[in-house]
Design a protein around this motif. Structure first.
Motif, PDB file in Angstrom:
ATOM      1  N   UNK A 144       0.872  -1.168   0.000  1.00  0.00           N
ATOM      2  CA  UNK A 144       0.000   0.000   0.000  1.00  0.00           C
ATOM      3  C   UNK A 144       0.912   1.223   0.000  1.00  0.00           C
ATOM      4  N   UNK A 145       0.603   2.202  -0.856  1.00  0.00           N
ATOM      5  CA  UNK A 145       1.454   3.372  -1.035  1.00  0.00           C
ATOM      6  C   UNK A 145       0.797   4.603  -0.406  1.00  0.00           C
ATOM      7  N   UNK A 146       1.626   5.440   0.258  1.00  0.00           N
ATOM      8  CA  UNK A 146       1.127   6.620   0.940  1.00  0.00           C
ATOM      9  C   UNK A 146       2.161   7.744   0.854  1.00  0.00           C
ATOM     10  N   UNK A 147       1.720   8.998   1.023  1.00  0.00           N
ATOM     11  CA  UNK A 147       2.696  10.084   1.158  1.00  0.00           C
ATOM     12  C   UNK A 147       3.453   9.925   2.467  1.00  0.00           C
ATOM     13  N   UNK A 148       4.687  10.367   2.484  1.00  0.00           N
ATOM     14  CA  UNK A 148       5.521  10.201   3.678  1.00  0.00           C
ATOM     15  C   UNK A 148       4.933  10.903   4.897  1.00  0.00           C
TER      16      UNK A 148
END
Length: 275
Positions: A144-148
Motif C-alpha cells: 500500500x502506497x502513501x505520502x511520507x
C-alpha cells in the motif's frame, strides 16, 4: 472530437483536447519509452511531449461523461470533513491515497494488533507498507502506497470499530447522488494514477492481479509503482490535503481488541486533541 496529428511537443500548448485524449497521449508516450525502449520520438524525449500534453487546454464540457461515482477533488475533501470521527477521517484518507480495499486496509492494522510489525519502507520520497501477508487470489496486494507525511498517522492508528461499521460511517459522508464509499474512492484514486502511469502499475497499486505473461514475469511492478506513484501525489493531495493533527497522529483511540466485529461500534469516542 478527433485530435489533430501531433508530431512535436510544440503542437500541444494552447490546443484544446479532451481528458481522454490527454490520457491517451500520456499512455502512448509511456509505451514508447517503457515497452519499446525508445529514447526519442521525432527527435524529442517523452518527457518533452508529456509536459506539453499536460499544458494543453481541456475542452469545455469534456467532463460531461462523468458518471455518478466519478468524484471531484472537492467532493472527496468535503466528504472527509463530514466524517464525524477523526480516526475514521484517517482511515478515509489512507483509503483515498492507497486506493486499497477497505477490508484489506483494516486487516493491515488488525494484523498489527495481533502482534505483527508493520513493514514500512521509505522509497522515492514516499512510504509503502508490505501487505503481501494478506494477499490472496486475484486480490493481489503487495504494497500500500502513501505520502511520507502519513507515516505518523499509520503508526498511531488503531481500528476503533468493526469494518462494517467503518464502511457505513464513511458512506454517510456522501449523498444519494454523489456516493462516497470504497468503490467511488478507489475509482477516484485509479483515475488519477492512470494520468501518471500505465494501467498495469496502477492495478498493482490497487491490488489487482497482473494480466498477461509479460506483465507477471518481466515487469518490475513494485518498482514501477514506486517510481510513478510520487508523480500522482500532487493531484491526490488536492482532494486529500493532510492537516497538521493528522501528520502528528494527534487523536485519541479507544483501547480495545480488533477482530471481525460487525455492525456496532466499540465503546468510547474518538476526539481530536487540541493543539
Amino acid at each position: 472530437m478527433k485530435l489533430d496529428d501531433v508530431y512535436v511537443p510544440q503542437d500541444l500548448p494552447g490546443r484544446k483536447i479532451t481528458d481522454p485524449q490527454r490520457k491517451g497521449l500520456l499512455k502512448f508516450y509511456r509505451y514508447f519509452t517503457e515497452a519499446l525502449l525508445m529514447e526519442k520520438f521525432n527527435g524529442y524525449t517523452a518527457e518533452q511531449f508529456k509536459g506539453n500534453a499536460k499544458r494543453a487546454k481541456q475542452e469545455e464540457g469534456t467532463r460531461s461523461h462523468l458518471k455518478t461515482k466519478d468524484l471531484t477533488p472537492d467532493e472527496v475533501r468535503e466528504a472527509r470533513d463530514r466524517v464525524d470521527n477523526p480516526a475514521l477521517q484517517v482511515f478515509y484518507t489512507l483509503t483515498g491515497y492507497s486506493g486499497a480495499r477497505m477490508k484489506h486496509l483494516y486487516e493491515m492494522f488488525a494484523a498489527r494488533e495481533k502482534g505483527e510489525d508493520l513493514k514500512i519502507e521509505h522509497i522515492n520520497g514516499i512510504i509503502r507498507v508490505d501487505v503481501r501477508s494478506i494477499s490472496a487470489g486475484t486480490k493481489n496486494e503487495a504494497y500500500f502506497y502513501f505520502p511520507a507525511e502519513m507515516e505518523k498517522a499509520i503508526r498511531t492508528y488503531r481500528n476503533p470499530y468493526g469494518i462494517d461499521y467503518i464502511g457505513k460511517q464513511i458512506a454517510k459522508s456522501g449523498t444519494s447522488d454523489r456516493p462516497v464509499n470504497e468503490s467511488s474512492l478507489r475509482k477516484w484514486n485509479v483515475n488519477i494514477l492512470l494520468d501518471h502511469m500505465d494501467k498495469d502499475f496502477a492495478n498493482a497499486i490497487q491490488g489487482r492481479a497482473p494480466q498477461g505473461v509479460g506483465v507477471q514475469h518481466y515487469f518490475d511492478l513494485a518498482g514501477k509503482a514506486a517510481k510513478y506513484y510520487p508523480e500522482a501525489l500532487s493531484e491526490l493531495q488536492k482532494g486529500l490535503p493532510i492537516p497538521d493533527w493528522m501528520k502528528k497522529g494527534a487523536w485519541d483511540t479507544p483501547v480495545s481488541k480488533p477482530g471481525p466485529r460487525k455492525g456496532s461500534p466499540q465503546r468510547g469516542g474518538v476526539k481530536k486533541k487540541q493543539a
